[in-house]
Design a protein around this motif. Structure first.
Motif, PDB file in Angstrom:
ATOM      1  N   ARG A   1     -15.175   7.661  17.556  1.00  0.00           N
ATOM      2  CA  ARG A   1     -15.680   8.878  16.918  1.00  0.00           C
ATOM      3  C   ARG A   1     -17.043   9.259  17.494  1.00  0.00           C
ATOM      4  N   LEU A   2     -17.895   8.266  17.754  1.00  0.00           N
ATOM      5  CA  LEU A   2     -19.215   8.556  18.313  1.00  0.00           C
ATOM      6  C   LEU A   2     -19.139   9.064  19.755  1.00  0.00           C
ATOM      7  N   LEU A   3     -18.269   8.444  20.549  1.00  0.00           N
ATOM      8  CA  LEU A   3     -18.194   8.804  21.962  1.00  0.00           C
ATOM      9  C   LEU A   3     -17.366  10.048  22.240  1.00  0.00           C
ATOM     10  N   LEU A   4     -16.291  10.242  21.465  1.00  0.00           N
ATOM     11  CA  LEU A   4     -15.374  11.340  21.768  1.00  0.00           C
ATOM     12  C   LEU A   4     -15.408  12.455  20.742  1.00  0.00           C
ATOM     13  N   GLY A   5     -16.109  12.277  19.654  1.00  0.00           N
ATOM     14  CA  GLY A   5     -16.189  13.320  18.630  1.00  0.00           C
ATOM     15  C   GLY A   5     -14.846  13.575  17.979  1.00  0.00           C
ATOM     16  N   GLY A   6     -14.456  14.838  17.930  1.00  0.00           N
ATOM     17  CA  GLY A   6     -13.215  15.216  17.257  1.00  0.00           C
ATOM     18  C   GLY A   6     -12.005  15.231  18.156  1.00  0.00           C
ATOM     19  N   ALA A   7     -12.113  14.748  19.392  1.00  0.00           N
ATOM     20  CA  ALA A   7     -10.974  14.767  20.312  1.00  0.00           C
ATOM     21  C   ALA A   7      -9.895  13.766  19.922  1.00  0.00           C
ATOM     22  N   VAL A   8     -10.278  12.727  19.193  1.00  0.00           N
ATOM     23  CA  VAL A   8      -9.335  11.679  18.819  1.00  0.00           C
ATOM     24  C   VAL A   8      -9.493  11.371  17.336  1.00  0.00           C
ATOM     25  N   GLU A   9      -8.357  11.259  16.680  1.00  0.00           N
ATOM     26  CA  GLU A   9      -8.367  10.788  15.300  1.00  0.00           C
ATOM     27  C   GLU A   9      -7.962   9.327  15.328  1.00  0.00           C
ATOM     28  N   ALA A  10      -8.783   8.479  14.766  1.00  0.00           N
ATOM     29  CA  ALA A  10      -8.495   7.046  14.757  1.00  0.00           C
ATOM     30  C   ALA A  10      -8.261   6.610  13.316  1.00  0.00           C
ATOM     31  N   ALA A  11      -7.014   6.381  12.978  1.00  0.00           N
ATOM     32  CA  ALA A  11      -6.668   5.911  11.640  1.00  0.00           C
ATOM     33  C   ALA A  11      -6.422   4.411  11.731  1.00  0.00           C
ATOM     34  N   THR A  12      -7.343   3.612  11.198  1.00  0.00           N
ATOM     35  CA  THR A  12      -7.270   2.184  11.493  1.00  0.00           C
ATOM     36  C   THR A  12      -7.293   1.260  10.282  1.00  0.00           C
ATOM     37  N   LEU A  13      -7.490   1.765   9.113  1.00  0.00           N
ATOM     38  CA  LEU A  13      -7.661   0.862   7.981  1.00  0.00           C
ATOM     39  C   LEU A  13      -6.323   0.487   7.351  1.00  0.00           C
ATOM     40  N   ASP A  14      -5.586  -0.339   8.063  1.00  0.00           N
ATOM     41  CA  ASP A  14      -4.330  -0.880   7.554  1.00  0.00           C
ATOM     42  C   ASP A  14      -4.668  -2.143   6.764  1.00  0.00           C
ATOM     43  N   PRO A  15      -4.381  -2.180   5.451  1.00  0.00           N
ATOM     44  CA  PRO A  15      -4.803  -3.316   4.635  1.00  0.00           C
ATOM     45  C   PRO A  15      -3.975  -4.586   4.830  1.00  0.00           C
ATOM     46  N   THR A  16      -2.920  -4.518   5.613  1.00  0.00           N
ATOM     47  CA  THR A  16      -2.019  -5.662   5.766  1.00  0.00           C
ATOM     48  C   THR A  16      -2.743  -6.903   6.278  1.00  0.00           C
ATOM     49  N   HIS A  17      -3.510  -6.760   7.335  1.00  0.00           N
ATOM     50  CA  HIS A  17      -4.186  -7.925   7.917  1.00  0.00           C
ATOM     51  C   HIS A  17      -5.305  -8.441   7.010  1.00  0.00           C
ATOM     52  N   PHE A  18      -5.936  -7.536   6.294  1.00  0.00           N
ATOM     53  CA  PHE A  18      -6.961  -7.956   5.336  1.00  0.00           C
ATOM     54  C   PHE A  18      -6.336  -8.813   4.234  1.00  0.00           C
ATOM     55  N   VAL A  19      -5.212  -8.370   3.696  1.00  0.00           N
ATOM     56  CA  VAL A  19      -4.513  -9.123   2.643  1.00  0.00           C
ATOM     57  C   VAL A  19      -4.013 -10.460   3.180  1.00  0.00           C
ATOM     58  N   MET A  20      -3.472 -10.454   4.403  1.00  0.00           N
ATOM     59  CA  MET A  20      -3.002 -11.718   4.999  1.00  0.00           C
ATOM     60  C   MET A  20      -4.160 -12.690   5.208  1.00  0.00           C
ATOM     61  N   GLY A  21      -5.319 -12.187   5.593  1.00  0.00           N
ATOM     62  CA  GLY A  21      -6.483 -13.042   5.781  1.00  0.00           C
ATOM     63  C   GLY A  21      -6.926 -13.691   4.480  1.00  0.00           C
ATOM     64  N   ILE A  22      -6.989 -12.890   3.410  1.00  0.00           N
ATOM     65  CA  ILE A  22      -7.347 -13.442   2.097  1.00  0.00           C
ATOM     66  C   ILE A  22      -6.310 -14.466   1.649  1.00  0.00           C
ATOM     67  N   PHE A  23      -5.044 -14.152   1.860  1.00  0.00           N
ATOM     68  CA  PHE A  23      -3.971 -15.078   1.494  1.00  0.00           C
ATOM     69  C   PHE A  23      -4.110 -16.402   2.245  1.00  0.00           C
ATOM     70  N   MET A  24      -4.396 -16.348   3.545  1.00  0.00           N
ATOM     71  CA  MET A  24      -4.519 -17.577   4.329  1.00  0.00           C
ATOM     72  C   MET A  24      -5.748 -18.387   3.922  1.00  0.00           C
ATOM     73  N   LEU A  25      -6.825 -17.718   3.570  1.00  0.00           N
ATOM     74  CA  LEU A  25      -8.005 -18.448   3.099  1.00  0.00           C
ATOM     75  C   LEU A  25      -7.710 -19.153   1.769  1.00  0.00           C
ATOM     76  N   CYS A  26      -6.979 -18.491   0.881  1.00  0.00           N
ATOM     77  CA  CYS A  26      -6.586 -19.126  -0.381  1.00  0.00           C
ATOM     78  C   CYS A  26      -5.638 -20.296  -0.129  1.00  0.00           C
ATOM     79  N   LEU A  27      -4.724 -20.115   0.802  1.00  0.00           N
ATOM     80  CA  LEU A  27      -3.801 -21.199   1.146  1.00  0.00           C
ATOM     81  C   LEU A  27      -4.555 -22.391   1.732  1.00  0.00           C
ATOM     82  N   SER A  28      -5.600 -22.120   2.500  1.00  0.00           N
ATOM     83  CA  SER A  28      -6.388 -23.225   3.060  1.00  0.00           C
ATOM     84  C   SER A  28      -7.106 -23.999   1.957  1.00  0.00           C
ATOM     85  N   LEU A  29      -7.516 -23.303   0.891  1.00  0.00           N
ATOM     86  CA  LEU A  29      -8.132 -24.013  -0.246  1.00  0.00           C
ATOM     87  C   LEU A  29      -7.123 -24.936  -0.924  1.00  0.00           C
TER      88      LEU A  29
END
Length: 147
Positions: free
Chosen positions: A103-131
């Motif tokens: 967004r900083l380098l290209l401005g409005g030329a590219v839309e970057a939709a990146t906040l997919d919660p799947t990996h965040f949830v998997m990370g929390i799940f794996m940390l709980c499993l490690s406990l």
């Protein structure tokens, strides 16, 4: 591809809906055509994300290999499960950082939709499993002292 911008532009000019995606990180051209700089930045992010996924697969393989001959409740397995959780949590962080950079380098030329919660949830799940595995390893160490 990094050297021949014209060749890369020609490929993306022939695509009707130019977008690139890997593990939740996606860029979409706003004017119907991706710029070469956007593809280059996407490639950098994709290499980092794919390296993180390779590390996840490596740790899973090592955990399965170690657990075949001994108990799965080992300190090394607990460490590797924590690492897997951190690797999963790093994927959305890399995606978000690259989205801001795009967004900083290209401005409005590219839309970057990146906040997919799947990996965040998997990370929390794996940390709980490690406990849970850490607790199992402690219980196993206590019972070994009794026998």
């Amino acid at each position: 591809a990094a050297v021949s911008w014209d060749w890369l532009d020609g490929i993306f000019a022939r695509i009707n809906e130019p977008s690139l995606s890997t593990y939740g990180f996606e860029i979409v051209a706003m004017q119907g055509r991706l710029e070469s700089r956007a593809v280059w930045l996407f490639a950098i992010a994709a290499v980092v994300i794919l390296a993180l996924m390779a590390l996840v697969c490596r740790n899973v393989r090592l955990i399965l290999k170690r657990s075949r001959s001994a108990s799965p409740f080992q300190r090394e397995n607990v460490r590797m499960l924590r690492e897997i959780g951190l690797f999963f949590l790093a994927i959305p962080v890399v995606s978000l950082a690259m989205s801001v950079l795009l967004r900083l380098l290209l401005g409005g030329a590219v839309e970057a939709a990146t906040l997919d919660p799947t990996h965040f949830v998997m990370g929390i799940f794996m940390l709980c499993l490690s406990l849970a595995f850490d607790h199992g390893a402690a219980l196993e160490a206590d019972t070994e002292g009794l026998v």
